[in-house]
Enzyme design. Structure first.
Site, mmCIF file in Angstrom:
data_model
loop_
_atom_site.group_PDB
_atom_site.id
_atom_site.type_symbol
_atom_site.label_atom_id
_atom_site.label_comp_id
_atom_site.label_asym_id
_atom_site.label_seq_id
_atom_site.Cartn_x
_atom_site.Cartn_y
_atom_site.Cartn_z
ATOM 1 N N CYS A 124 -40.285 -13.488 0.097
ATOM 2 C CA CYS A 124 -41.363 -12.505 0.218
ATOM 3 C C CYS A 124 -42.653 -13.286 0.419
ATOM 4 O O CYS A 124 -42.659 -14.511 0.353
ATOM 5 C CB CYS A 124 -41.493 -11.669 -1.047
ATOM 6 S SG CYS A 124 -40.027 -10.727 -1.458
ATOM 7 N N LYS A 169 -32.058 -12.966 19.206
ATOM 8 C CA LYS A 169 -31.629 -13.165 17.811
ATOM 9 C C LYS A 169 -30.726 -12.019 17.355
ATOM 10 O O LYS A 169 -29.797 -12.224 16.584
ATOM 11 C CB LYS A 169 -32.877 -13.253 16.924
ATOM 12 C CG LYS A 169 -32.603 -13.597 15.478
ATOM 13 C CD LYS A 169 -32.357 -15.070 15.308
ATOM 14 C CE LYS A 169 -32.009 -15.443 13.883
ATOM 15 N NZ LYS A 169 -31.285 -16.722 13.819
HETATM 16 O O1 M6R Z 1 -26.693 -11.253 13.421
HETATM 17 P P1 M6R Z 1 -25.275 -11.712 13.616
HETATM 18 O O2 M6R Z 1 -24.853 -12.725 12.639
HETATM 19 O O3 M6R Z 1 -24.298 -10.553 13.657
HETATM 20 O O4 M6R Z 1 -25.264 -12.363 15.062
HETATM 21 C C1 M6R Z 1 -24.054 -12.754 15.665
HETATM 22 C C2 M6R Z 1 -24.329 -13.731 16.787
HETATM 23 O O5 M6R Z 1 -25.062 -13.114 17.812
HETATM 24 C C3 M6R Z 1 -25.111 -14.953 16.303
HETATM 25 O O6 M6R Z 1 -24.434 -15.561 15.237
HETATM 26 C C4 M6R Z 1 -25.307 -15.990 17.402
HETATM 27 O O7 M6R Z 1 -24.067 -16.496 17.789
HETATM 28 C C5 M6R Z 1 -26.238 -17.079 16.878
HETATM 29 N N1 M6R Z 1 -27.577 -16.885 17.386
HETATM 30 C C6 M6R Z 1 -25.812 -18.438 17.214
HETATM 31 O O8 M6R Z 1 -26.685 -19.389 16.711
#
Ligand code: M6R
Length: 598
Positions: free
Chosen positions: A2, A593
């Site tokens: 936070c 992201k």
């Molecule tokens: O938010 P999430 O963990 O569900 O996202 C899944 C993937 O899009 C994510 O882990 C992606 O592979 C990463 N940006 C890799 O570093």
């Protein structure tokens, strides 16, 4: 994570603008709720707060119009305790004479709340920040001065935290304490301020005093007093000019968020271990897994790689078979066969990945237990889960997941350890230190391997058993931020086809856990006898060392913890290679992201 900010001015004025600006600059630390409190010269406290992001809450509550001599603003990243009005910070004490806000986790929050209620205090929510205020109130009610009451509260509060607090009747004074979470003081002309982080202070002043763990600070408009919490003795420390720019401040002095987040891993691991060891939500989560007919771990990308490792841990340590599966495959392969006796652990940093939510939606009508592991509190996955556990990583800004992957793997290992049927229990007190040690020890070697890999347009990362998920994660990280092609796969599968890629000097990186080193030597030789260059990431192993050209040593912390540590040099290799290639690792091309699309 936070964000807190407090300010004490020499004169009453429109403080709302200052608080709003400070809050916006701390918004990267949390955006589940926001609140501000101002205290005027008569001691009247104006408290405004609500769920939502700072600009939306300001539009509704006009935080920018608040006036006073003293002010506090808090941005909340919820861990336990849903984002709600009552859980939004700052908090009043029972009578509205004290107002305060915290950053961090109070792991004995449940016990403390029960004590406060039993003692007749008015407890309005379930947030641990409120417990900080009541913990001080308890000693103020016994007649102690604020500084002594805060020291008493620190004795009762367990966890890593910092908080800021003011008493209506103490004109021109505010207090803050640092017990594991960030706290910095700013000294200005006619004011002093305190915050979780520099970005909220630097627009106001560049004269900074750093506060260290176990210290508390009392702010006046023209000076501050620092004390040791343990014995109340004064600490002499002068303000120093902060000479770096705002960009460096937001990145904590690191050139990229990715590097900052890599270095945050010992801290987020500590936070997660504390939270899991005190959380009442772990047992129901484990009960659902233990009583299930079939257990599935489901995610995408990095989160899927954590599922692969987690499934290995549950099988090895707890004797519970779990199947790791990519979320988009789950509906076709498994969802139709689910029954109410099954449990699915959905893993997602964002909690908003559409592929994961599609699998959740297909599973829901079957009556199977939906368990969530997520970083973003308030996310769709959190709301869809029968039980969830948070990753407590704070905001991960960099697109490549680093600290959230580590905590996903750590969480699986912790849960498997709780259900352990064989072997020695893990000493969790040592794990954050091992993570820090590995980052420090492998950064140099990772740079050297990044330089070695950089000229190559393609390569392989191979893992065996538990390290398959580590190799796949390392390969994904490399693809994501260097634009080189890197395939991560099982070392024993390599001979079934991909081996044909190997030629003189072709790089193949082998990640192995201690018990698999001898097996890995076979797979290494299948590559080296064809001219390939073998790089090992492993604990020291004499036989393996004789068979590879390059070796990144990770500490030997036993089969299971070493796997967790092995991902750290792979993150560093990708980071250094990305920077060498002139790519911004935080925001690689074409990626996002949070993938809320099919
Ligand atoms: O938010 P999430 O963990 O569900 O996202 C899944 C993937 O899009 C994510 O882990 C992606 O592979 C990463 N940006 C890799 O570093």
């Amino acid at each position: 994570m936070c964000g807190i900010f407090g300010i004490v001015m020499a004169t009453e004025q429109q403080l709302g603008g200052v608080l709003l600006d400070a809050g916006r600059r701390l918004a990267y630390r949390g955006y589940d709720s926001v609140g501000a409190a101002t205290i005027d010269r008569t001691g009247r406290i104006d408290l405004r707060k609500d769920v939502g992001k700072i600009d939306a809450v300001n539009a509704q509550l006009h935080l920018d119009e608040m006036t006073g001599e003293r002010g506090i603003v808090q941005l909340r990243w919820a861990t336990f305790g849903a984002p709600s009005y009552d859980n939004a910070q700052p908090h009043f004490d029972s009578d509205g004479d004290l107002v305060g806000a915290h950053n961090g986790n109070i792991v004995n929050n449940v016990e403390l709340r029960a004590e406060f209620i039993a003692q007749g205090m008015t407890v309005r929510g379930t947030n641990d920040g409120e417990s900080c205020v009541h913990a001080v109130e308890r000693y103020v009610d016994q007649g102690l001065a604020m500084t002594e009451a805060i020291r008493g509260a620190a004795h009762d509060l367990n966890g890593d935290y910092a908080f800021v607090i003011a008493a209506a009747g103490e004109r021109g004074v505010m207090h803050a304490i640092k017990m594991g979470s960030g706290l910095v003081v700013g000294i200005g002309d006619g004011f002093t301020c305190v915050s979780s982080d520099l970005p909220s202070i630097l627009p106001l002043t560049d004269r900074i005093i750093r506060i260290y763990d176990g210290e508390m600070v009392t702010l006046y408009p023209d000076r501050v007093e620092i004390r040791r919490v343990a014995d109340g003795t004064a600490v002499a420390r002068n303000a120093e000019p902060f000479t770096e720019g705002m960009d460096a401040a937001e990145k904590g002095g690191y050139p990229h968020f990715m590097l900052k987040e890599i270095h945050e891993q010992p801290k987020v691991a500590t936070d997660l271990i504390h939270l899991l060891s005190a959380s009442p939500h772990v047992d129901p989560f484990l009960d659902a897994i233990e009583s299930a007919r079939h257990v599935y771990f489901v995610g995408c990308g990095t989160s899927y790689h954590a599922c692969l490792i987690g499934a290995g841990y549950f099988n090895r340590i707890a004797g519970i078979p779990a199947v790791a599966m990519l979320a988009p495959q789950f509906n076709e392969t498994i969802a139709r066969t689910l029954t109410p006796d099954d449990a699915i652990v959905f893993v997602s940093q964002s909690g908003e990945t559409k592929d994961v939510l599609n699998a959740v939606n297909a599973s829901r009508p079957t009556g199977a237990r939906i368990l969530g592991v997520l970083n973003v509190i308030g996310s769709a996955l959190m709301h869809a889960s029968d039980h969830y556990l948070p990753l407590t990583c704070g905001y991960e800004i960099s697109v490549p997941a680093t600290k959230t992957f580590l905590n996903q793997v750590l969480l699986f290992l912790y849960l498997a350890d709780r259900l352990r049927r064989t072997g020695d229990a893990i000493d969790w007190n040592h794990v954050p230190g091992l993570i820090a040690e590995t980052i420090a020890a492998t950064d140099g070697p990772a740079r050297a391997v990044a330089a070695l890999l950089n000229p190559h347009p393609e390569m392989y990362y191979l893992g065996y058993g538990l390290t398959l998920g580590v190799a796949m994660e390392g390969a994904l990280k490399l693809k994501e931020i260097t634009y080189a092609h890197c395939e991560g796969m099982l070392s024993s599968e390599f001979k079934h086809g991909p081996l044909s890629a190997v030629h003189d000097g072709y790089p193949v990186l082998f990640v192995t856990a201690p018990e698999d080193a001898t097996m890995m030597v076979n797979h290494v030789n299948e590559v080296t006898c064809r001219g390939g260059r073998a790089i090992a990431v492993a604990a020291e192993d004499a036989l393996l060392r004789k068979n590879v050209s390059d070796y990144i040593i990770v500490p030997n912390a036993g089969q299971d913890v070493t796997v967790l540590l092995a991902v750290l040099p792979l993150q560093l290799i990708s980071y250094h290679m990305s920077v060498t290639r002139g790519i911004d690792p935080d925001f690689p091309r074409n990626l996002s992201k949070t993938l809320t699309v099919d």
